[in-house]
Design an enzyme around this catalytic site. Structure first.
Site, PDB file in Angstrom:
ATOM      1  CG  ASN A  86      29.398  37.379  41.455  1.00  0.00           C
ATOM      2  OD1 ASN A  86      28.509  36.889  42.139  1.00  0.00           O
ATOM      3  ND2 ASN A  86      29.405  38.662  41.098  1.00  0.00           N
ATOM      4  CD  GLN A  93      35.348  35.162  38.525  1.00  0.00           C
ATOM      5  OE1 GLN A  93      35.022  33.975  38.642  1.00  0.00           O
ATOM      6  NE2 GLN A  93      36.554  35.600  38.884  1.00  0.00           N
ATOM      7  CG  HIS A  99      36.138  40.780  42.290  1.00  0.00           C
ATOM      8  ND1 HIS A  99      36.658  40.076  41.223  1.00  0.00           N
ATOM      9  CD2 HIS A  99      34.830  40.961  42.023  1.00  0.00           C
ATOM     10  CE1 HIS A  99      35.697  39.846  40.344  1.00  0.00           C
ATOM     11  NE2 HIS A  99      34.566  40.368  40.809  1.00  0.00           N
TER      12      HIS A  99
HETATM   13  P1  5GP Z   1      32.195  40.512  38.823  1.00  0.00           P
HETATM   14  O1  5GP Z   1      31.076  40.731  37.830  1.00  0.00           O
HETATM   15  O2  5GP Z   1      33.411  39.881  38.161  1.00  0.00           O
HETATM   16  O3  5GP Z   1      31.786  39.822  40.077  1.00  0.00           O
HETATM   17  O4  5GP Z   1      32.611  41.963  39.307  1.00  0.00           O
HETATM   18  C1  5GP Z   1      33.477  42.801  38.592  1.00  0.00           C
HETATM   19  C2  5GP Z   1      33.224  44.198  39.074  1.00  0.00           C
HETATM   20  O5  5GP Z   1      34.290  45.027  38.641  1.00  0.00           O
HETATM   21  C3  5GP Z   1      31.942  44.819  38.508  1.00  0.00           C
HETATM   22  O6  5GP Z   1      31.077  45.183  39.576  1.00  0.00           O
HETATM   23  C4  5GP Z   1      32.431  46.026  37.721  1.00  0.00           C
HETATM   24  O7  5GP Z   1      31.574  47.148  37.822  1.00  0.00           O
HETATM   25  C5  5GP Z   1      33.799  46.287  38.311  1.00  0.00           C
HETATM   26  N1  5GP Z   1      34.754  46.882  37.396  1.00  0.00           N
HETATM   27  C6  5GP Z   1      34.988  46.504  36.114  1.00  0.00           C
HETATM   28  N2  5GP Z   1      35.959  47.274  35.580  1.00  0.00           N
HETATM   29  C7  5GP Z   1      36.337  48.150  36.544  1.00  0.00           C
HETATM   30  C8  5GP Z   1      37.304  49.214  36.589  1.00  0.00           C
HETATM   31  O8  5GP Z   1      38.032  49.484  35.634  1.00  0.00           O
HETATM   32  N3  5GP Z   1      37.413  49.897  37.752  1.00  0.00           N
HETATM   33  C9  5GP Z   1      36.631  49.624  38.837  1.00  0.00           C
HETATM   34  N4  5GP Z   1      36.814  50.372  39.924  1.00  0.00           N
HETATM   35  N5  5GP Z   1      35.719  48.627  38.845  1.00  0.00           N
HETATM   36  C10 5GP Z   1      35.566  47.908  37.702  1.00  0.00           C
END
Ligand code: 5GP
Ligand code: ZN
Length: 113
Positions: A86, A93, A99
Site C-alpha cells: 500500500n 498505508q 512492507h
Molecule cells: P499498511 O496499512 O501500512 O499497509 O499495513 C500496516 C500493517 O502493520 C497492518 O496490517 C497492521 O496490522 C500492522 N501492524 C501495525 N502495528 C503493528 C505491530 O506493532 N506489530 C505487527 N506485527 N504488525 C503491526
C-alpha cells in the site's frame, strides 16, 4: 527515528519473526486479515514505495523472493497467495516503512476494495 518497523527490526518492539537475514525481516501481522498474513520489510528504512531508488532495486526483488520462500514454507504457494504494498493514504498505508503484505490461506476477493 520514530518508526514502528525500525523498532521491530531493532527488537525494541517484539514480533513473531518468520524470516530474517542481513537485509530483510518478515514477521506476522499483529492484526491478521487471512490465515497467513506476514509482513516482509527491508531493514533499510524507506518510507513509501515512491521513495524506492535505483539502488534499492535488488532489495525490492529480495522482498518478493522472500514472499515466495515463505509461501512455499507455509504450504500455500500452490493454492495461491497475494502480495500487496500500500502506498499513501488512499491505499490505506498506515506504517511509513515499506512492507509487502503476504496474504494466503483463504480465497481472495477482486477487486480488493
Ligand atoms: P499498511 O496499512 O501500512 O499497509 O499495513 C500496516 C500493517 O502493520 C497492518 O496490517 C497492521 O496490522 C500492522 N501492524 C501495525 N502495528 C503493528 C505491530 O506493532 N506489530 C505487527 N506485527 N504488525 C503491526
Ligand atoms: Zn523504519
Amino acid at each position: 527515528m520514530n518508526c514502528l518497523f525500525c523498532k521491530i527490526i531493532n527488537k525494541e518492539i517484539p514480533s513473531k519473526i518468520v524470516y530474517e537475514d542481513d537485509k530483510i525481516l518478515a514477521f506476522e501481522d499483529v492484526s491478521p486479515q487471512a490465515p497467513v498474513h506476514i509482513l516482509i520489510i527491508p531493514k533499510k528504512h524507506i518510507s513509501t514505495s515512491l521513495d524506492i531508488k535505483d539502488e534499492d532495486n535488488e532489495l525490492i526483488g529480495l522482498m518478493a523472493q522472500t514472499a515466495n520462500k515463505i509461501a512455499k514454507d507455509k504450504g500455500v504457494a500452490e493454492k495461491g497467495f497475494r502480495t500487496v504494498m500500500n502506498c499513501n493514504k488512499d491505499a490505506g498505508q498506515t506504517v511509513f516503512h515499506i512492507h509487502m503484505h503476504l496474504l494466503a490461506g483463504r480465497a481472495m476477493q477482486w477487486p480488493p476494495g
